[in-house]
Design a protein around this motif. Structure first.
Motif, PDB file in Angstrom:
ATOM      1  N   ALA A   9      51.167 -21.580  63.724  1.00  0.00           N
ATOM      2  CA  ALA A   9      50.554 -22.447  64.729  1.00  0.00           C
ATOM      3  C   ALA A   9      49.521 -21.690  65.554  1.00  0.00           C
ATOM      4  O   ALA A   9      48.573 -22.284  66.077  1.00  0.00           O
ATOM      5  CB  ALA A   9      51.629 -23.026  65.642  1.00  0.00           C
ATOM      6  N   LEU A  10      49.687 -20.377  65.665  1.00  0.00           N
ATOM      7  CA  LEU A  10      48.752 -19.547  66.429  1.00  0.00           C
ATOM      8  C   LEU A  10      47.574 -19.070  65.589  1.00  0.00           C
ATOM      9  O   LEU A  10      46.708 -18.352  66.087  1.00  0.00           O
ATOM     10  CB  LEU A  10      49.503 -18.340  67.019  1.00  0.00           C
ATOM     11  CG  LEU A  10      50.482 -18.690  68.142  1.00  0.00           C
ATOM     12  CD1 LEU A  10      51.397 -17.507  68.439  1.00  0.00           C
ATOM     13  CD2 LEU A  10      49.754 -19.119  69.400  1.00  0.00           C
ATOM     14  N   GLY A  11      47.552 -19.462  64.314  1.00  0.00           N
ATOM     15  CA  GLY A  11      46.405 -19.139  63.477  1.00  0.00           C
ATOM     16  C   GLY A  11      46.596 -17.963  62.549  1.00  0.00           C
ATOM     17  O   GLY A  11      45.636 -17.504  61.930  1.00  0.00           O
ATOM     18  N   ILE A  12      47.803 -17.453  62.421  1.00  0.00           N
ATOM     19  CA  ILE A  12      48.067 -16.335  61.508  1.00  0.00           C
ATOM     20  C   ILE A  12      48.427 -16.910  60.140  1.00  0.00           C
ATOM     21  O   ILE A  12      49.399 -17.657  60.002  1.00  0.00           O
ATOM     22  CB  ILE A  12      49.179 -15.433  62.047  1.00  0.00           C
ATOM     23  CG1 ILE A  12      48.742 -14.836  63.386  1.00  0.00           C
ATOM     24  CG2 ILE A  12      49.516 -14.325  61.056  1.00  0.00           C
ATOM     25  CD1 ILE A  12      49.795 -14.039  64.091  1.00  0.00           C
ATOM     26  N   ALA A  13      47.650 -16.577  59.149  1.00  0.00           N
ATOM     27  CA  ALA A  13      47.782 -17.188  57.823  1.00  0.00           C
ATOM     28  C   ALA A  13      48.987 -16.628  57.063  1.00  0.00           C
ATOM     29  O   ALA A  13      49.421 -15.496  57.300  1.00  0.00           O
ATOM     30  CB  ALA A  13      46.504 -16.955  57.018  1.00  0.00           C
ATOM     31  N   ARG A  14      49.500 -17.425  56.165  1.00  0.00           N
ATOM     32  CA  ARG A  14      50.552 -16.932  55.263  1.00  0.00           C
ATOM     33  C   ARG A  14      49.991 -15.777  54.448  1.00  0.00           C
ATOM     34  O   ARG A  14      48.876 -15.823  53.961  1.00  0.00           O
ATOM     35  CB  ARG A  14      51.015 -18.062  54.330  1.00  0.00           C
ATOM     36  CG  ARG A  14      51.702 -19.180  55.077  1.00  0.00           C
ATOM     37  CD  ARG A  14      52.199 -20.285  54.166  1.00  0.00           C
ATOM     38  NE  ARG A  14      52.594 -21.436  54.977  1.00  0.00           N
ATOM     39  CZ  ARG A  14      53.088 -22.562  54.494  1.00  0.00           C
ATOM     40  NH1 ARG A  14      53.244 -22.687  53.173  1.00  0.00           N
ATOM     41  NH2 ARG A  14      53.426 -23.548  55.288  1.00  0.00           N
ATOM     42  N   GLY A  15      50.789 -14.753  54.326  1.00  0.00           N
ATOM     43  CA  GLY A  15      50.331 -13.526  53.685  1.00  0.00           C
ATOM     44  C   GLY A  15      49.935 -12.463  54.690  1.00  0.00           C
ATOM     45  O   GLY A  15      49.893 -11.277  54.367  1.00  0.00           O
TER      46      GLY A  15
END
Length: 533
Positions: A196-202
């Motif tokens: 939700a804070l913008g940190i992508a999967r991976g």
């Protein structure tokens, strides 16, 4: 006016910050408020309710769970409640008499009987105050009780670059749920919050381990996790294991043995374990290397035969099954043997949110950002007050550290927020008129201020620029006679000014400036603001 004497100047306090603390300015505050709103939205979506507890708690209510227990004040800031001084604390009490209560009773430390219960300490996390709140309100709370909380916490630790004594945490906890489904939910909550804070999967992983597994490994290495006489060695071993990501197997092996000397020549004493015990622990840690999905299978033969560790592994397997069944794959949530967690109150599964992307440190070296949050199960914390075991589990985000990580990653790096519309004061005898213009803007929901200094127009324009004001409202005697105001679009004006070569051209062009009737001021200002959103 007479100049102050040297003696007067010498008596002034020096304007300085205490070590380990910092001032936080507008841009960073606004960014953190945006972060907190996004975190809160996820926590609310999971059904948690807000709770706020005081920054101070009685010291004995907080307990002693910080890993930095060898420091004089055991990691917290404490003071004596005023009532205690009336009850006989000797004046000029020395540091040990004023320090945090330790295992010795009050009389052994030179304090009046019962004084230890009236020491106050700033909270070092948000979980210990929650345990006190639950114990105090256990009869009226729903069971399970689900709460979230955010606020500053304080650690009396040695400060360093990026390491402060006051920082913000945002916690979610479920109290009264024994099922590992509650622990599984915490790992999912952590993953959803980071995304939700913008940190992508991976770019992140939620790592999990279990204190029962760690205690079992300690037993296999010949360290009794329950023996008071082994407490120091147990903590030394756990601290060494916690350094696995930083020092690797070789560095951990040194810390488990005689000790390790770093590049500066400083020596850290080790746990003094035998070679066979060191091998048992390092093989357990080494199982974290390789495919994350296979870590449970790699550890199982290492801990086989130890009932405590096998119980912990069964819990981890159940959590893994739940999160996989809900669609959270191993690249998002996975078992990792190297996760230790420093606080001593954990009793079961523990979690750590780690960022995997690389950044440049202050020395220009490429490093991984690392942990930005963690948590776990603490089934014994409420029992300190009630005598009855109350299962609980939670997760905490280090907001300040995560904010630094988002900036390093470049996630939603926004321009500084626009300042207020500034109404200039061209005639001090007309202050009521300028205040009226300002109030009209405010009543329309527009952020505005009237200039309250004593300078002329040029300085007022400089002030508006320094405040990042998008619009200046100007009304001199000519405008007032016509019932008008002049609006200066300071954003467009700055762009135009860069293209104008001389003062004559500037005066002729009057860039980004228009006059409007007073009754049209609000609409005209809003139009300018909308242009720059």
């Amino acid at each position: 006016m007479a100049k102050p004497t040297k003696d007067a100047a010498a008596g002034r306090p020096e304007a300085r910050l205490p070590k380990g603390f910092r001032d936080i300015e507008a841009a960073e505050i606004r960014q953190s408020q945006d972060m907190l709103a996004k975190i809160r939205a996820v926590y609310e979506r999971y059904g948690f309710e807000p709770l706020e507890t005081p920054a101070f708690e009685y010291t004995d209510a907080l307990g002693k769970f910080l890993p930095d227990s060898d420091r004089p004040n055991e990691g917290v800031f404490s003071l004596l409640d005023e009532d205690d001084s009336e009850r006989g604390l000797p004046s000029g009490a020395n540091a040990s008499e004023r320090g945090l209560p330790s295992g010795a009773d009050a009389s052994e430390r030179g304090l009046p009987s019962g004084a230890s219960k009236n020491w106050l300490s700033l909270r070092y996390d948000l979980t210990a105050p929650l345990a006190r709140y639950v114990a105090q309100n256990v009869q009226s709370l729903p069971k399970p009780f689900r709460r979230y909380a955010t606020g500053s916490v304080f650690r009396n630790e040695k400060p360093g670059p990026g390491r402060y004594r006051q920082f913000t945490q945002f916690d979610a906890d479920t109290v009264g749920a024994e099922s590992v489904a509650a622990d599984a939910e915490m790992t999912m909550l952590a993953a959803d919050t980071l995304e939700a804070l913008g940190i992508a999967r991976g770019d992140y992983v939620i790592k999990m381990n279990n204190r029962k597994v760690l205690d079992g490994v300690l037993e296999l290495a010949g360290v009794d996790p329950a023996s008071p006489s082994e407490t120091h060695r147990r903590l030394t071993v756990l601290r060494a294991m916690d350094k696995f990501d930083k020092f690797g197997i070789e560095g951990v092996a040194l810390l488990l043995g005689k000790g390790r000397k770093d590049e500066s020549g400083d020596f850290t004493a080790g746990a003094g374990l035998a070679a066979g015990a060191i091998e048992k622990i390092t093989s357990f840690l080494a199982a974290s290397s390789g495919d994350r999905a296979g870590a449970l299978d790699r550890v199982t033969p290492i801990i086989r035969g130890n009932a405590r560790a096998e119980e912990g592994m069964a819990e981890l397997a159940a959590i893994t099954s739940l999160v996989r069944g809900t669609g959270y794959e191993a690249k998002r949530i996975a078992f990792d043997p190297s996760v230790v967690r420093g606080l001593d109150y954990y009793t079961g599964p523990v979690f750590e949110a780690e960022l995997l992307f690389e950044v440049k440190n202050e020395d220009g070296q490429t490093v991984r950002f690392g942990s930005v949050g963690g948590g776990g199960r603490y089934d014994d914390l409420v029992a300190r007050f009630t005598g009855e075991r109350v299962p609980a589990t939670g997760f905490s985000i280090g907001v300040s550290r995560l904010q630094a990580a988002l900036n390093a990653l470049g996630v939603k790096k926004e321009s500084p927020a626009a300042g207020p519309v500034v109404v200039l004061v061209m005639d001090k005898t007309e202050l009521a008129q300028y205040q009226q213009l300002t109030q009209r803007l405010r009543a329309a929901g527009i952020r505005a201020e009237m200039y309250l200094g004593s300078s002329g127009m040029k300085a007022q324009m400089k002030y508006a620029d320094k405040r990042s004001s998008p619009v200046a409202v100007i009304q001199g005697s000519d405008e007032r006679a016509k019932g008008e105001v002049t609006l200066k679009d300071l954003v467009e004006g700055a762009k135009a000014a860069a293209a104008i070569k001389n003062n004559k051209e500037w005066k002729e062009a009057r860039p980004a400036q228009l006059s409007v009737p007073e009754d049209k001021m609000v609409d005209a200002v809003r139009e300018i603001l909308n242009r720059h959103l």
